[in-house]
Design an enzyme around this catalytic site. Structure first.
Site, mmCIF file in Angstrom:
data_model
loop_
_atom_site.group_PDB
_atom_site.id
_atom_site.type_symbol
_atom_site.label_atom_id
_atom_site.label_comp_id
_atom_site.label_asym_id
_atom_site.label_seq_id
_atom_site.Cartn_x
_atom_site.Cartn_y
_atom_site.Cartn_z
ATOM 1 N N ASP A 22 1.039 -1.154 0.298
ATOM 2 C CA ASP A 22 -0.438 0.271 0.069
ATOM 3 C C ASP A 22 0.366 1.371 0.289
ATOM 4 O O ASP A 22 2.269 1.139 0.484
ATOM 5 C CB ASP A 22 -0.879 0.149 0.968
ATOM 6 C CG ASP A 22 -2.136 1.640 0.737
ATOM 7 O OD1 ASP A 22 -2.616 1.755 0.402
ATOM 8 O OD2 ASP A 22 -2.196 2.300 2.359
ATOM 9 N N SER A 23 0.331 2.310 -0.236
ATOM 10 C CA SER A 23 1.296 3.671 -0.571
ATOM 11 C C SER A 23 1.475 4.210 1.382
ATOM 12 O O SER A 23 2.435 4.843 1.569
ATOM 13 C CB SER A 23 0.167 5.010 -0.704
ATOM 14 O OG SER A 23 -1.053 4.749 -0.117
ATOM 15 N N TYR A 54 -1.159 9.089 -2.795
ATOM 16 C CA TYR A 54 -0.851 8.079 -3.932
ATOM 17 C C TYR A 54 -2.217 8.736 -4.536
ATOM 18 O O TYR A 54 -2.643 9.473 -5.547
ATOM 19 C CB TYR A 54 -0.601 6.762 -4.284
ATOM 20 C CG TYR A 54 0.418 5.834 -4.221
ATOM 21 C CD1 TYR A 54 1.263 6.781 -3.518
ATOM 22 C CD2 TYR A 54 0.718 4.789 -5.075
ATOM 23 C CE1 TYR A 54 3.104 6.212 -3.442
ATOM 24 C CE2 TYR A 54 1.430 4.136 -4.769
ATOM 25 C CZ TYR A 54 3.036 4.587 -3.726
ATOM 26 O OH TYR A 54 4.196 3.956 -3.521
ATOM 27 N N CYS A 85 -4.181 -1.513 -2.108
ATOM 28 C CA CYS A 85 -4.364 -0.401 -2.089
ATOM 29 C C CYS A 85 -5.614 0.047 -3.597
ATOM 30 O O CYS A 85 -4.656 0.089 -4.087
ATOM 31 C CB CYS A 85 -2.632 0.608 -2.322
ATOM 32 S SG CYS A 85 -2.839 2.151 -3.403
ATOM 33 N N ASN A 86 -6.303 0.839 -3.345
ATOM 34 C CA ASN A 86 -7.570 0.883 -4.893
ATOM 35 C C ASN A 86 -6.784 1.700 -5.706
ATOM 36 O O ASN A 86 -6.985 1.655 -6.861
ATOM 37 C CB ASN A 86 -8.692 1.298 -3.874
ATOM 38 C CG ASN A 86 -9.396 0.643 -3.372
ATOM 39 O OD1 ASN A 86 -10.170 0.308 -3.505
ATOM 40 N ND2 ASN A 86 -8.980 0.435 -2.019
ATOM 41 N N THR A 87 -6.295 2.774 -5.308
ATOM 42 C CA THR A 87 -5.493 4.353 -6.394
ATOM 43 C C THR A 87 -4.078 3.046 -7.022
ATOM 44 O O THR A 87 -4.557 3.358 -8.537
ATOM 45 C CB THR A 87 -5.320 4.907 -5.383
ATOM 46 O OG1 THR A 87 -5.729 5.663 -4.294
ATOM 47 C CG2 THR A 87 -4.251 5.898 -6.195
ATOM 48 N N GLU A 170 -2.594 9.115 7.789
ATOM 49 C CA GLU A 170 -1.026 9.182 7.616
ATOM 50 C C GLU A 170 -0.866 10.265 8.944
ATOM 51 O O GLU A 170 0.664 9.855 9.197
ATOM 52 C CB GLU A 170 0.153 9.275 5.798
ATOM 53 C CG GLU A 170 -0.986 8.884 5.080
ATOM 54 C CD GLU A 170 0.092 6.578 5.233
ATOM 55 O OE1 GLU A 170 1.022 6.971 5.798
ATOM 56 O OE2 GLU A 170 -0.814 5.988 4.882
ATOM 57 N N CYS A 204 -10.994 3.046 -0.283
ATOM 58 C CA CYS A 204 -9.748 3.295 -0.269
ATOM 59 C C CYS A 204 -9.254 2.699 0.362
ATOM 60 O O CYS A 204 -9.916 2.282 2.503
ATOM 61 C CB CYS A 204 -9.056 4.957 0.361
ATOM 62 S SG CYS A 204 -7.928 5.232 0.882
ATOM 63 N N THR A 205 -8.741 2.333 1.067
ATOM 64 C CA THR A 205 -7.653 0.583 2.602
ATOM 65 C C THR A 205 -7.394 1.572 3.185
ATOM 66 O O THR A 205 -7.212 1.232 5.114
ATOM 67 C CB THR A 205 -6.490 0.019 2.015
ATOM 68 O OG1 THR A 205 -5.663 0.765 1.140
ATOM 69 C CG2 THR A 205 -6.971 -0.774 0.872
ATOM 70 N N HIS A 206 -7.509 2.512 2.795
ATOM 71 C CA HIS A 206 -7.412 3.976 4.681
ATOM 72 C C HIS A 206 -8.476 4.104 5.610
ATOM 73 O O HIS A 206 -8.186 4.469 6.086
ATOM 74 C CB HIS A 206 -6.332 4.904 4.217
ATOM 75 C CG HIS A 206 -5.164 5.225 4.122
ATOM 76 N ND1 HIS A 206 -4.511 4.258 2.840
ATOM 77 C CD2 HIS A 206 -4.159 5.768 4.490
ATOM 78 C CE1 HIS A 206 -3.338 4.441 3.047
ATOM 79 N NE2 HIS A 206 -2.652 5.068 3.813
HETATM 80 N N1 DGL Z 1 -5.088 3.586 0.777
HETATM 81 C C1 DGL Z 1 -4.617 3.487 -0.464
HETATM 82 C C2 DGL Z 1 -5.945 3.125 -1.751
HETATM 83 O O1 DGL Z 1 -6.689 2.557 -0.860
HETATM 84 C C3 DGL Z 1 -4.043 4.298 -1.236
HETATM 85 C C4 DGL Z 1 -4.601 6.103 -0.451
HETATM 86 C C5 DGL Z 1 -3.564 6.668 -0.733
HETATM 87 O O2 DGL Z 1 -2.175 6.971 -1.123
HETATM 88 O O3 DGL Z 1 -3.549 8.266 -1.053
HETATM 89 O O4 DGL Z 1 -6.510 4.133 -2.577
#
Ligand code: DGL
Length: 285
Positions: A22-23, A54, A85-87, A170, A204-206
């Site tokens: 992941d990012s 990201y 990570c979805n992005t 973050e 988004c996994t965050h």
């Molecule tokens: N956790 C990530 C996602 O699922 C990335 C978020 C990011 O870095 O902006 O998109």
């Protein structure tokens, strides 16, 4: 191109840990559920915290960073890498699968989180009206809209980008009162677009780290879907259907963590979030 041949592969030629990328911290929400579902495997988690988020970066940059991370995980012995990570799944997965993997090593695999999530939504949403909350990158890629309309042409989707949510996570602000404003802002912007949605996907996994605040802002009748258990179940199914890959994933129940940022900083949040103490190493990509 491939750095994989130039680096020491510390696992055997035959098998290695499952890589989870992941990012930053978000992939921990996926890793936690994967480990719960498949505790027997070894895992190597990589968070590119130094370059997160990201979500606001261009297609080319997300692709380049993701490819570097995948190659690094391959060089550490991973045969299978999950883009948690979805992005990265939206902007890099297809190109890596179609263009890069055949040149790097056609026997290795990279899987994403969007397809399994969309497959699961079909049985979760009753009205077929689905809201998607994601990063600017995921929303502008329209990956969810396209996958959902491919699998369920009768469904309709509305999306809302939430550019402040990943920085809140973050920067360890997810539980602070200051986060409330931005949680309510994006949820109400989504609901204004389509008040009759019955399901909201946290794409988004965050975002599960903000779940308590998100849940409070969303009317009770609307389901709020997180991806961890969906991706874990889909990985279990994948390994069942691909015994040749399952046999190349080592089984020692061990999990190691890597970050491109400061390991102490990573450990602080990971400890709270995973409720266990983790050992983290710094790497450069
Ligand atoms: N956790 C990530 C996602 O699922 C990335 C978020 C990011 O870095 O902006 O998109």
């Amino acid at each position: 191109m491939p750095v994989i041949n130039h680096m020491m592969d510390e696992y055997s030629d035959q098998c290695g840990p499952i890589g989870v990328f992941d990012s930053g911290y978000g992939g921990l929400t996926i890793l936690r559920e994967i480990r719960r579902r498949l505790p027997e495997y070894d895992y190597l988690y990589l968070g590119d915290n130094a370059r997160a988020p990201y979500g606001t970066r261009s297609f080319d940059v997300v692709y380049r960073f993701t490819l570097e991370a995948v190659q690094y995980l391959f060089s550490r012995g991973c045969r299978l890498v999950i883009l948690a990570c979805n992005t990265a799944s939206a902007k890099a997965l297809r190109t890596i699968q179609q263009n890069d993997l055949p040149a790097i090593d056609p026997s290795r695999r990279v899987l994403g989180v969007i397809r399994p999530t969309v497959e699961a939504i079909g049985s979760i949403s009753k009205s077929g009206k689905v809201g998607v909350l994601g990063t600017s990158g995921t929303v502008s890629s329209r990956s969810y809209d396209m996958e959902i309309s491919k699998l369920y042409p009768q469904f309709s989707t509305v999306s809302q980008a939430c550019p402040m949510w990943v920085p809140l996570v973050e920067n360890h602000e997810a539980e602070k009162p200051g986060a409330d404003y931005f949680v309510e802002k994006y949820v109400s912007e989504l609901l204004e677009k389509s008040p009759d949605i019955d399901t909201i996907v946290l794409a988004c996994t965050h975002y599960p780290i903000l779940y308590p605040k998100i849940r409070k802002s969303v009317p009770e009748a609307i389901r709020v879907v997180t991806q961890g258990d969906i991706v874990a179940e889909s990985l279990a199914d994948y390994l069942r259907r691909h015994p040749e890959m399952a046999s190349r994933c080592s089984r020692g129940g061990e999990c190691r963590y890597l970050t491109t940022e400061n390991p102490e900083k990573f450990t602080d949040l990971a400890n709270v979030f995973l409720s266990e103490s983790v050992k983290v190493d710094h790497i450069d990509l």
